[in-house]
Design a protein around this motif. Structure first.
Motif, PDB file in Angstrom:
ATOM      1  N   HIS A 109      -2.155  -2.694  -8.930  1.00  0.00           N
ATOM      2  CA  HIS A 109      -3.434  -1.975  -8.938  1.00  0.00           C
ATOM      3  C   HIS A 109      -4.278  -2.298  -7.694  1.00  0.00           C
ATOM      4  O   HIS A 109      -5.024  -1.446  -7.217  1.00  0.00           O
ATOM      5  CB  HIS A 109      -4.195  -2.289 -10.228  1.00  0.00           C
ATOM      6  CG  HIS A 109      -3.565  -1.615 -11.427  1.00  0.00           C
ATOM      7  ND1 HIS A 109      -3.996  -1.802 -12.706  1.00  0.00           N
ATOM      8  CD2 HIS A 109      -2.529  -0.739 -11.519  1.00  0.00           C
ATOM      9  CE1 HIS A 109      -3.248  -1.078 -13.545  1.00  0.00           C
ATOM     10  NE2 HIS A 109      -2.348  -0.443 -12.840  1.00  0.00           N
ATOM     11  N   GLU A 110      -4.134  -3.517  -7.190  1.00  0.00           N
ATOM     12  CA  GLU A 110      -4.878  -3.866  -5.967  1.00  0.00           C
ATOM     13  C   GLU A 110      -4.519  -2.938  -4.815  1.00  0.00           C
ATOM     14  O   GLU A 110      -5.340  -2.643  -3.960  1.00  0.00           O
ATOM     15  CB  GLU A 110      -4.540  -5.310  -5.539  1.00  0.00           C
ATOM     16  CG  GLU A 110      -5.343  -6.360  -6.271  1.00  0.00           C
ATOM     17  CD  GLU A 110      -4.715  -7.762  -6.109  1.00  0.00           C
ATOM     18  OE1 GLU A 110      -5.174  -8.657  -6.828  1.00  0.00           O
ATOM     19  OE2 GLU A 110      -3.779  -7.938  -5.293  1.00  0.00           O
ATOM     20  N   VAL A 111      -3.249  -2.471  -4.813  1.00  0.00           N
ATOM     21  CA  VAL A 111      -2.820  -1.630  -3.687  1.00  0.00           C
ATOM     22  C   VAL A 111      -2.650  -0.162  -4.107  1.00  0.00           C
ATOM     23  O   VAL A 111      -2.082   0.647  -3.386  1.00  0.00           O
ATOM     24  CB  VAL A 111      -1.505  -2.171  -3.057  1.00  0.00           C
ATOM     25  CG1 VAL A 111      -1.743  -3.524  -2.405  1.00  0.00           C
ATOM     26  CG2 VAL A 111      -0.382  -2.253  -4.090  1.00  0.00           C
ATOM     27  N   GLU A 145       0.818  -1.225   0.000  1.00  0.00           N
ATOM     28  CA  GLU A 145       0.000   0.000   0.000  1.00  0.00           C
ATOM     29  C   GLU A 145       0.848   1.270   0.000  1.00  0.00           C
ATOM     30  O   GLU A 145       0.348   2.355  -0.264  1.00  0.00           O
ATOM     31  CB  GLU A 145      -0.941   0.027   1.217  1.00  0.00           C
ATOM     32  CG  GLU A 145      -2.203  -0.811   1.093  1.00  0.00           C
ATOM     33  CD  GLU A 145      -1.916  -2.314   1.183  1.00  0.00           C
ATOM     34  OE1 GLU A 145      -0.775  -2.680   1.546  1.00  0.00           O
ATOM     35  OE2 GLU A 145      -2.828  -3.105   0.865  1.00  0.00           O
ATOM     36  N   LYS A 177      -1.555  -6.448 -11.855  1.00  0.00           N
ATOM     37  CA  LYS A 177      -2.768  -6.732 -11.069  1.00  0.00           C
ATOM     38  C   LYS A 177      -2.492  -6.441  -9.582  1.00  0.00           C
ATOM     39  O   LYS A 177      -3.269  -5.754  -8.921  1.00  0.00           O
ATOM     40  CB  LYS A 177      -3.161  -8.200 -11.280  1.00  0.00           C
ATOM     41  CG  LYS A 177      -4.431  -8.617 -10.624  1.00  0.00           C
ATOM     42  CD  LYS A 177      -4.885  -9.964 -11.173  1.00  0.00           C
ATOM     43  CE  LYS A 177      -6.048 -10.514 -10.378  1.00  0.00           C
ATOM     44  NZ  LYS A 177      -5.670 -11.113  -9.101  1.00  0.00           N
ATOM     45  N   ARG A 178      -1.362  -6.942  -9.120  1.00  0.00           N
ATOM     46  CA  ARG A 178      -1.001  -6.722  -7.710  1.00  0.00           C
ATOM     47  C   ARG A 178      -0.837  -5.216  -7.428  1.00  0.00           C
ATOM     48  O   ARG A 178      -1.336  -4.695  -6.429  1.00  0.00           O
ATOM     49  CB  ARG A 178       0.309  -7.475  -7.401  1.00  0.00           C
ATOM     50  CG  ARG A 178       0.954  -7.132  -6.103  1.00  0.00           C
ATOM     51  CD  ARG A 178       0.133  -7.618  -4.920  1.00  0.00           C
ATOM     52  NE  ARG A 178       0.704  -7.165  -3.656  1.00  0.00           N
ATOM     53  CZ  ARG A 178       0.000  -6.979  -2.551  1.00  0.00           C
ATOM     54  NH1 ARG A 178      -1.305  -7.200  -2.541  1.00  0.00           N
ATOM     55  NH2 ARG A 178       0.579  -6.581  -1.445  1.00  0.00           N
TER      56      ARG A 178
END
Ligand SMILES: Cc1ncc(COP(=O)(O)O)c(C=O)c1O
Length: 434
Positions: free
Chosen positions: A218-220, A190, A215-216
C-alpha cells in the motif's frame, strides 16, 4: 511421548480402525490420557464418518466430510424436486452472497463483501481482469509473488503476462520451504500492480507476514491478493485487520466444505471502483432485465459470473457452521499443541521435520522428510493412515480439531515401522498420489 511400535504388522487393508486404536491401549502417557479426557473438541468426532475408518490427517488437502452434509445434499435435491424453478427465487439465486457471508465470519470479513465461486484459480482470473488491459504507457506493470505460491495461481498471471505486458517478479526461496520477508518486501516497488501471495504456503505450511507485505504494497500503491486457502479455518485472522485488497480461498481443506465452493473477498471501498472483465449476467445490476449492455451491480455481486454451483454451496455450509461454532481461535490452540507434539515425535524417531519449527511461523501442517517419503506415504495410505506427499517437503501430516493425540503417535510409529521393515519398497518410483 511413548512410541507405539508394532501396530503396523497388525494393520492390513480392511482392518477395523478400532483394532488399530486397541493396539495403543495402555501405552498412553498421563499427559495424553488427560488431553483425551479434557479435549472438548473431540466431541465433534462423531460428526465425521471417516474418522471411524481411518487415521485422517489430511485436512490440508480434503477435510473430513461432516455427517450433516448428507442432509444438506438431500435438502438440495428435495427442493429441486418439489419447488422446481421457484427455488431460484426462494434462496438459490442469493446463495453466492448468503453463503459468502458464512465464510466471511471465518475470515473476518463484513457481510456483503464475499461471494462464492468455484475455485481460487477463477477468482484470481476475475481479479486480474479488473486491471487489464493496462492503461496506455502505464509503468505499473509488475506482478510480485514468491516461487512457493500455489502453482495454479502462477499459471493465471503467466498466461496473461506476455499479451498484456505484465512483468512477473518471482521472489526466490533459499530453502524451498520459506520466503524471506525482507526479500518479499524489497521486491514490491512503485511499478508493482498486484501482489498475489499465499497466507500459508501449501508445501511447507510457512505462514507469511501478510500484514507487513500489505503495508509495503500500500505504501507504493500496489494491491494485495491474499490466498487464504491454507489458513482459513486453522489460523485465526481477519481480512479487515490485515487490510488486504482481495482474499480468495476454497472450502476443500480446513473448512470441511468439499469441492466447488471457492470464495472471493473484496475490500468494501474497492467494490464499486472495479469492473471485472471476466464477468456474466449475475454481475449485472438487473440480470432479469436481460439488457444488451453491461451495467455492473453496485455491490459485491458485480464480482459474480454465471449461474452458481448450487449443490457445492449446500455441501459446504455444514463445514462452515461447525468451524464457526468452534471458533478458529480454539482450533488454532489445539493445532499448535498437536503440531508441536508431532514435531517432537518425528524428531525423536529420527525423521527430519522440514516445516517451520516456530509455531508462530506455521499453519496447521507438519512436513516430515525421508528419502523414501513418497513410497512411505503410499504405504501409509494403504494402511488407512491418510496423509500425502509433496516433493521437497516430504510427508504432509495435518491434525485438525477432530484429531486425537493417540493418532499422532500412531502415524509416526507407523512411519518408523514402514521405514525399518522397508515395507515402502513396493511403492518405490511413485510421486504424489493426490
Ligand atoms: C494455497 C492454495 N491455493 C489454491 C489451491 C487450489 O486452487 P483451486 O481452488 O483453483 O483449485 C490450493 C490447493 O491445494 C492451495 O493449497
Amino acid at each position: 511421548m511413548p512410541a507405539c511400535e508394532g501396530n503396523a504388522l497388525a494393520i492390513s487393508r480392511g482392518h477395523s480402525f478400532l483394532k488399530i486404536l486397541a493396539g495403543l491401549c495402555g501405552r498412553l502417557s498421563a499427559e495424553q490420557t488427560e488431553n483425551s479426557l479434557t479435549d472438548e473438541l473431540l466431541k465433534w468426532r462423531s460428526e465425521f464418518p471417516i474418522l471411524d475408518r481411518a487415521v485422517y490427517l489430511i485436512s490440508h488437502s480434503l477435510g473430513a466430510m461432516p455427517r450433516a452434509t448428507y442432509d444438506r445434499l438431500q435438502e438440495y435435491a428435495d427442493i429441486w424436486a418439489t419447488r422446481g424453478v421457484r427455488a431460484w427465487a426462494e434462496g438459490w439465486w442469493d446463495m453466492p452472497v448468503t453463503v459468502g457471508n458464512d465464510v466471511g465470519r471465518i475470515i473476518g470479513a463484513e457481510p456483503g463483501t464475499v461471494v462464492m465461486h468455484q475455485n481460487v484459480s477463477i477468482c484470481q482470473s476475475l481479479i486480474l481482469s479488473c486491471f487489464l488491459p493496462l492503461p496506455k504507457d502505464s509503468k505499473r506493470t509488475r506482478i510480485v509473488y514468491s516461487e512457493l505460491n500455489f502453482p495454479s495461481v502462477m499459471y493465471v498471471y503467466e498466461a496473461h503476462a506476455r499479451e498484456h505486458g505484465l512483468r512477473i517478479e518471482m521472489v526466490k526461496s533459499d530453502d524451498g520451504m520459506t520466503v524471506p520477508l525482507e526479500r518479499m518486501l524489497s521486491a514490491i516497488d512503485e511499478e508493482t500492480l498486484l501482489v498475489p501471495i499465499s497466507h500459508v504456503l501449501y508445501k511447507s505450511a510457512f505462514l507469511q507476514d501478510a500484514k507487513a507485505i500489505t503495508k509495503r504494497a500500500h505504501e507504493v500503491g500496489a494491491r494485495v491478493i491474499l490466498d487464504t486457502y491454507q489458513s482459513a479455518g486453522t489460523v485465526p485472522f481477519s481480512v479487515r485487520e490485515l487490510n488486504v485488497d482481495f482474499a480468495t480461498g476454497g472450502s476443500v481443506k480446513w473448512l470441511c466444505g468439499g469441492p466447488g465452493a471457492g470464495y472471493l473477498y473484496v475490500r468494501p471501498d474497492l467494490i464499486d471502483q472495479l469492473e471485472p472483465k471476466t464477468t456474466g449476467w449475475m454481475a449485472h445490476e438487473s440480470p432479469f432485465a436481460f439488457e444488451t449492455e453491461m451495467h455492473y451491480a453496485p455491490n459485491i455481486t458485480r464480482f459474480l459470473h454465471g449461474s452458481p454451483a448450487i449443490p457445492a454451496l449446500y455441501a459446504a455450509e455444514s463445514g462452515y457452521r461447525i468451524i464457526n461454532e468452534i471458533g478458529v481461535e480454539a482450533i488454532r490452540e489445539k493445532s499448535m499443541r498437536q503440531t508441536g507434539a508431532l514435531i517432537e515425535l518425528a524428531e525423536a524417531t529420527g525423521f527430519r521435520v522440514t516445516s517451520p519449527k516456530n509455531p508462530e511461523q506455521r499453519g496447521g501442517t507438519i512436513t516430515v522428510w525421508d528419502d523414501n517419503a513418497a513410497a512411505i506415504t503410499k504405504e501409509l495410505i494403504r494402511r488407512e493412515f491418510i496423509v500425502d506427499y509433496r516433493p521437497g517437503a516430504g510427508v504432509r501430516i495435518s491434525p485438525h480439531f477432530y484429531t486425537k493425540d493417540e493418532e499422532l503417535d500412531l502415524v509416526i510409529s507407523e512411519m518408523k515401522t514402514i521405514r525399518e521393515t522397508r515395507a515402502y519398497a513396493a511403492h518405490e518410483r511413485v510421486g504424489a498420489a493426490f
